[in-house]
Design a protein around this motif. Structure first.
Motif, short mmCIF file in Angstrom:
data_model
loop_
_atom_site.label_atom_id
_atom_site.label_comp_id
_atom_site.label_asym_id
_atom_site.label_seq_id
_atom_site.Cartn_x
_atom_site.Cartn_y
_atom_site.Cartn_z
N TYR A 11 -50.63 72.92 75.17
CA TYR A 11 -50.19 71.94 74.18
C TYR A 11 -49.05 72.41 73.27
O TYR A 11 -48.59 71.63 72.44
N TYR A 12 -48.60 73.63 73.40
CA TYR A 12 -47.56 74.13 72.50
C TYR A 12 -46.33 73.22 72.52
O TYR A 12 -45.84 72.80 71.48
N ARG A 13 -45.81 72.93 73.69
CA ARG A 13 -44.58 72.13 73.79
C ARG A 13 -44.77 70.73 73.22
O ARG A 13 -43.86 70.19 72.58
N ALA A 14 -45.93 70.14 73.44
CA ALA A 14 -46.18 68.79 72.93
C ALA A 14 -46.22 68.78 71.40
O ALA A 14 -45.65 67.89 70.75
N VAL A 15 -46.87 69.77 70.82
CA VAL A 15 -46.96 69.85 69.36
C VAL A 15 -45.57 70.12 68.78
O VAL A 15 -45.16 69.49 67.80
N VAL A 55 -54.23 64.86 70.27
CA VAL A 55 -54.22 64.01 69.07
C VAL A 55 -54.71 64.82 67.87
O VAL A 55 -54.12 64.77 66.79
N TRP A 56 -55.76 65.60 68.08
CA TRP A 56 -56.30 66.46 67.02
C TRP A 56 -55.22 67.45 66.55
O TRP A 56 -55.00 67.62 65.35
N LEU A 57 -54.55 68.07 67.51
CA LEU A 57 -53.49 69.04 67.17
C LEU A 57 -52.33 68.36 66.44
O LEU A 57 -51.78 68.93 65.49
N CYS A 58 -51.98 67.16 66.86
CA CYS A 58 -50.87 66.45 66.18
C CYS A 58 -51.26 66.05 64.76
O CYS A 58 -50.40 66.04 63.87
N ARG A 59 -52.51 65.76 64.53
CA ARG A 59 -52.95 65.47 63.16
C ARG A 59 -52.82 66.71 62.29
O ARG A 59 -52.35 66.63 61.15
N ALA A 130 -51.76 55.28 73.63
CA ALA A 130 -53.12 55.70 73.30
C ALA A 130 -53.11 56.87 72.31
O ALA A 130 -53.89 56.90 71.35
N ASP A 131 -52.22 57.84 72.53
CA ASP A 131 -52.12 58.98 71.63
C ASP A 131 -51.63 58.56 70.25
O ASP A 131 -52.12 59.04 69.23
N ILE A 132 -50.65 57.65 70.22
CA ILE A 132 -50.14 57.15 68.94
C ILE A 132 -51.26 56.42 68.19
O ILE A 132 -51.45 56.63 66.99
N ALA A 133 -51.99 55.60 68.91
CA ALA A 133 -53.11 54.89 68.30
C ALA A 133 -54.12 55.87 67.71
O ALA A 133 -54.63 55.67 66.59
#
Length: 159
Positions: A11-15, A55-59, A130-133
């Motif tokens: 998930y590093y790149r996504a975050v 989603v948790w990581l993005c929060r 879905a992730d944005i939601a």
């Protein structure tokens, strides 16, 4: 649940991409990505799995950015320095590109929340609806409608 090293690798790149969409600063995004994973490591035992890991990581990342902006409110510059132009590109084309980019950038920043953030997350963060939601604790339909309304508002602003 995966081990932490696998989560970091996966998930590093996504975050990082998510933070780049929010702050548009490579150094700050990299620093906050590291902070996000540090906080996630400390809170891993409290992750309940009610939402996807990304989603948790993005929060966590979004909260880290908000905290950083609060801490450095006086230090952050109001205007970013212009990027050096490509020497192979004609000066006129570079100026036109900058003008167009600036127009789009200004239009995006005039969008009210949540339209601005949803648009950035979808287009630049490449997150699914879905992730944005999940980030907003809303439905996927809400994310889709908000994104399409943001696009319509941008078109209106740019014409």
């Amino acid at each position: 649940m995966e081990d932490f090293e696998s989560l970091y690798t996966r998930y590093y790149r996504a975050v990082y991409a998510y933070l780049m969409t929010l702050c548009q600063d490579e150094h700050l995004a990299a620093e906050l990505t590291q902070e996000t994973f540090f906080k996630a490591l400390k809170a891993l035992d409290r992750f309940d799995g009610r939402c996807p890991v990304n989603v948790w990581l993005c929060r966590i990342a979004k909260n880290a950015l908000i905290d950083a902006k609060r801490r450095h409110a006086r230090e952050l510059p109001d205007d970013a320095a212009p990027e050096p132009s490509d020497p192979a590109q004609p000066v006129g084309a570079a100026l036109e590109d900058r003008d167009a980019a600036l127009r789009i950038h200004r239009a995006l920043h005039r969008l009210p929340d949540p339209y601005r953030e949803v648009f950035w997350l979808r287009v630049y963060g490449e997150l699914s609806f879905a992730d944005i939601a999940g980030l907003f604790d809303k439905t996927e339909s809400w994310a889709r409608v908000t994104y399409h309304r943001a696009r319509a508002k941008l078109r209106e602003e740019l014409t």
